[in-house]
Design a protein around this motif. Structure first.
Motif, short mmCIF file in Angstrom:
data_model
loop_
_atom_site.label_atom_id
_atom_site.label_comp_id
_atom_site.label_asym_id
_atom_site.label_seq_id
_atom_site.Cartn_x
_atom_site.Cartn_y
_atom_site.Cartn_z
N UNK A 66 4.53 9.90 -6.15
CA UNK A 66 4.79 8.46 -6.07
C UNK A 66 6.09 8.16 -6.81
N UNK A 67 6.95 7.33 -6.19
CA UNK A 67 8.27 7.06 -6.76
C UNK A 67 8.54 5.57 -6.90
N UNK A 68 9.51 5.23 -7.71
CA UNK A 68 10.00 3.86 -7.78
C UNK A 68 10.51 3.48 -6.38
N UNK A 69 10.10 2.32 -5.90
CA UNK A 69 10.51 1.90 -4.56
C UNK A 69 9.46 2.15 -3.49
N UNK A 70 8.38 2.87 -3.85
CA UNK A 70 7.25 3.02 -2.92
C UNK A 70 6.41 1.74 -3.01
N UNK A 71 6.37 0.98 -1.94
CA UNK A 71 5.79 -0.36 -1.95
C UNK A 71 4.56 -0.46 -1.06
N UNK A 72 3.69 -1.42 -1.39
CA UNK A 72 2.56 -1.74 -0.53
C UNK A 72 3.06 -2.61 0.63
N UNK A 73 2.17 -2.95 1.55
CA UNK A 73 2.56 -3.73 2.74
C UNK A 73 3.11 -5.10 2.37
N UNK A 74 2.71 -5.61 1.19
CA UNK A 74 3.16 -6.93 0.76
C UNK A 74 4.43 -6.85 -0.09
N UNK A 75 4.98 -5.65 -0.26
CA UNK A 75 6.25 -5.51 -0.96
C UNK A 75 6.15 -5.26 -2.45
#
Length: 226
Positions: free
Chosen positions: A127-136
């Protein structure tokens, strides 16, 4: 009708599979102060450090296997209804075959959105910085950090209230609210406490088995058959 065994497990059972614990000696977890990697404040200060820390823990899970204690608890399901309530974030109970596991402190192989704690997904990679959920929103490990609520505690209390037999394995009984769960077991429920260095308990219904998890579960199975 099968009796209901409830098992409370802590770091001691996973330690025999090679998973390190931060409560052993110096308070460090894999070289880090636990508050750096297991608190909302630590995540806010250095999210990349925290994400990388749990990425490494996730990788470590791929290199370890359930030990005999995990397997013995899974085998109890042949003769009992068994619920495991664990403070551990690994999946060794499930991999050993246990089918009813309540994770009090979250799960390494799950992630969730920082914007919606109920948006939880299975996850096995990095998991990395910038990995977002569907809502951002940024995604984070699905781990209960110090200072956060324990969402599964109410379910755990309900399970303990229905225990015919309570077993405690590999936990210091110092971390609350988990340490208070045994108090919810019915008064007539026998309690077996497996730990090589058990915490002091002023309770005459607690049967101490001063052994490691793997040796202690072997003794437990013999006692249950007697």
């Amino acid at each position: 009708m099968k009796k209901h065994i409830v098992v409370l497990t802590g770091a001691g059972i996973s330690a025999e599979s090679g998973i390190k614990t931060f409560r052993d000696a110096d308070g460090l977890w894999e070289g880090h102060d636990v508050m750096e990697v297991a608190s909302p404040e630590g995540f806010a200060r250095n999210p990349e450090l925290v994400l990388n820390f749990y990425n490494e823990r996730r990788k470590q899970l791929k290199d370890v296997e359930p030990n005999q204690a995990h397997k013995d608890l899974a085998a109890l399901e042949n003769d009992y209804n068994v619920t495991i309530i664990t403070q551990n974030v690994d999946d060794l109970h499930e991999r050993a075959g246990s089918t009813a596991v309540v994770h009090l402190h979250g799960e390494l192989r799950k992630i969730r959105s920082v914007g919606n704690e109920n948006d939880i997904k299975d996850f096995t990679e990095d998991l990395s910085i910038g990995d977002l959920c569907a809502e951002g929103h940024q995604l984070r490990p699905h781990i209960v950090w110090f200072g956060e609520a324990v969402p599964m505690i109410e379910e755990a209390i309900e399970v303990c209230q229905k225990a015919d037999i309570l077993v405690i394995i590999g936990t210091s009984m110092q971390v609350y609210p988990a340490a208070g769960l045994m108090d919810y077991a019915p008064e007539a429920t026998p309690i077996y406490y497996i730990d090589p260095k058990p915490a002091y308990m002023n309770n005459n219904r607690v049967h101490l088995i001063e052994k490691s998890a793997t040796q202690g579960t072997k003794t437990l199975l013999e006692l249950l058959k007697a």
